[in-house]
Design a protein around this motif. Sequence first.
Motif, mmCIF file in Angstrom:
data_model
loop_
_atom_site.group_PDB
_atom_site.id
_atom_site.type_symbol
_atom_site.label_atom_id
_atom_site.label_comp_id
_atom_site.label_asym_id
_atom_site.label_seq_id
_atom_site.Cartn_x
_atom_site.Cartn_y
_atom_site.Cartn_z
ATOM 1 N N UNK A 93 53.559 -18.832 -8.806
ATOM 2 C CA UNK A 93 53.387 -20.238 -9.178
ATOM 3 C C UNK A 93 53.386 -20.376 -10.680
ATOM 4 N N UNK A 94 52.464 -21.202 -11.192
ATOM 5 C CA UNK A 94 52.373 -21.389 -12.634
ATOM 6 C C UNK A 94 51.278 -20.504 -13.211
ATOM 7 N N UNK A 95 51.420 -20.194 -14.483
ATOM 8 C CA UNK A 95 50.424 -19.375 -15.147
ATOM 9 C C UNK A 95 50.812 -19.095 -16.578
ATOM 10 N N UNK A 96 50.097 -18.151 -17.178
ATOM 11 C CA UNK A 96 50.339 -17.784 -18.573
ATOM 12 C C UNK A 96 50.131 -16.286 -18.737
ATOM 13 N N UNK A 97 51.047 -15.650 -19.457
ATOM 14 C CA UNK A 97 50.881 -14.265 -19.871
ATOM 15 C C UNK A 97 50.454 -14.304 -21.325
ATOM 16 N N UNK A 98 49.234 -13.856 -21.598
ATOM 17 C CA UNK A 98 48.701 -13.832 -22.963
ATOM 18 C C UNK A 98 48.956 -12.449 -23.552
ATOM 19 N N UNK A 99 49.772 -12.388 -24.603
ATOM 20 C CA UNK A 99 50.026 -11.121 -25.281
ATOM 21 C C UNK A 99 48.895 -10.798 -26.248
ATOM 22 N N UNK A 100 48.300 -11.843 -26.802
ATOM 23 C CA UNK A 100 47.141 -11.726 -27.694
ATOM 24 C C UNK A 100 46.390 -13.043 -27.609
ATOM 25 N N UNK A 101 45.387 -13.220 -28.435
ATOM 26 C CA UNK A 101 44.631 -14.463 -28.422
ATOM 27 C C UNK A 101 45.427 -15.669 -28.884
ATOM 28 N N UNK A 102 46.503 -15.460 -29.642
ATOM 29 C CA UNK A 102 47.286 -16.576 -30.180
ATOM 30 C C UNK A 102 48.741 -16.578 -29.730
ATOM 31 N N UNK A 103 49.153 -15.615 -28.917
ATOM 32 C CA UNK A 103 50.546 -15.522 -28.488
ATOM 33 C C UNK A 103 50.601 -15.496 -26.964
ATOM 34 N N UNK A 104 51.291 -16.472 -26.377
ATOM 35 C CA UNK A 104 51.340 -16.533 -24.917
ATOM 36 C C UNK A 104 52.694 -17.033 -24.430
#
Length: 151
Positions: A93-104
């Motif tokens: 579904x929907x979501x977010x992959x966070x590479x760091x605290x400020x990059x997603x």
Amino acid sequence: IIGVHSGSNGVESIAANLHYAKDFLLEHINGWHYPTVLKGTGMKTIKVQSLHINPTADSAYVDGDVTITGGTCYGNNTINAFDTCTYELDVNGTGTLHLSGSESISINPKVIQPEEPSTPPSSGGSGGGGSMGWLSLLALAVFGRFRNHKA
């Protein structure tokens, strides 16, 4: 780092070694190079590149209906500058992959349709003026024809 340059006449092309730009790039970026949006469901692979000054380690995490299942970045403790690696994701579904605290990376983001502007109510009358109908133009043409010309 190699840069390609085309001459002004469009025929001549040369490649230049940009080794001197390496430190400049790393100092000013010092982060990940990555896509900002991923669309689709099922097993997906995202390729990222480290543009960090110092070696970095995997610190990625996910939110939503997404799971990290593997990849060459996952669990890697030594990702050097300019190295590329991958994250393998199971997307439901929907979501977010966070590479760091400020990059997603947004995964299947919901698109919000803009509202159509409402039409302001009519103030009565016919039209807003500023234009002439065919009858008015015809009358002007007739009056112009019969106008008294002084020579």
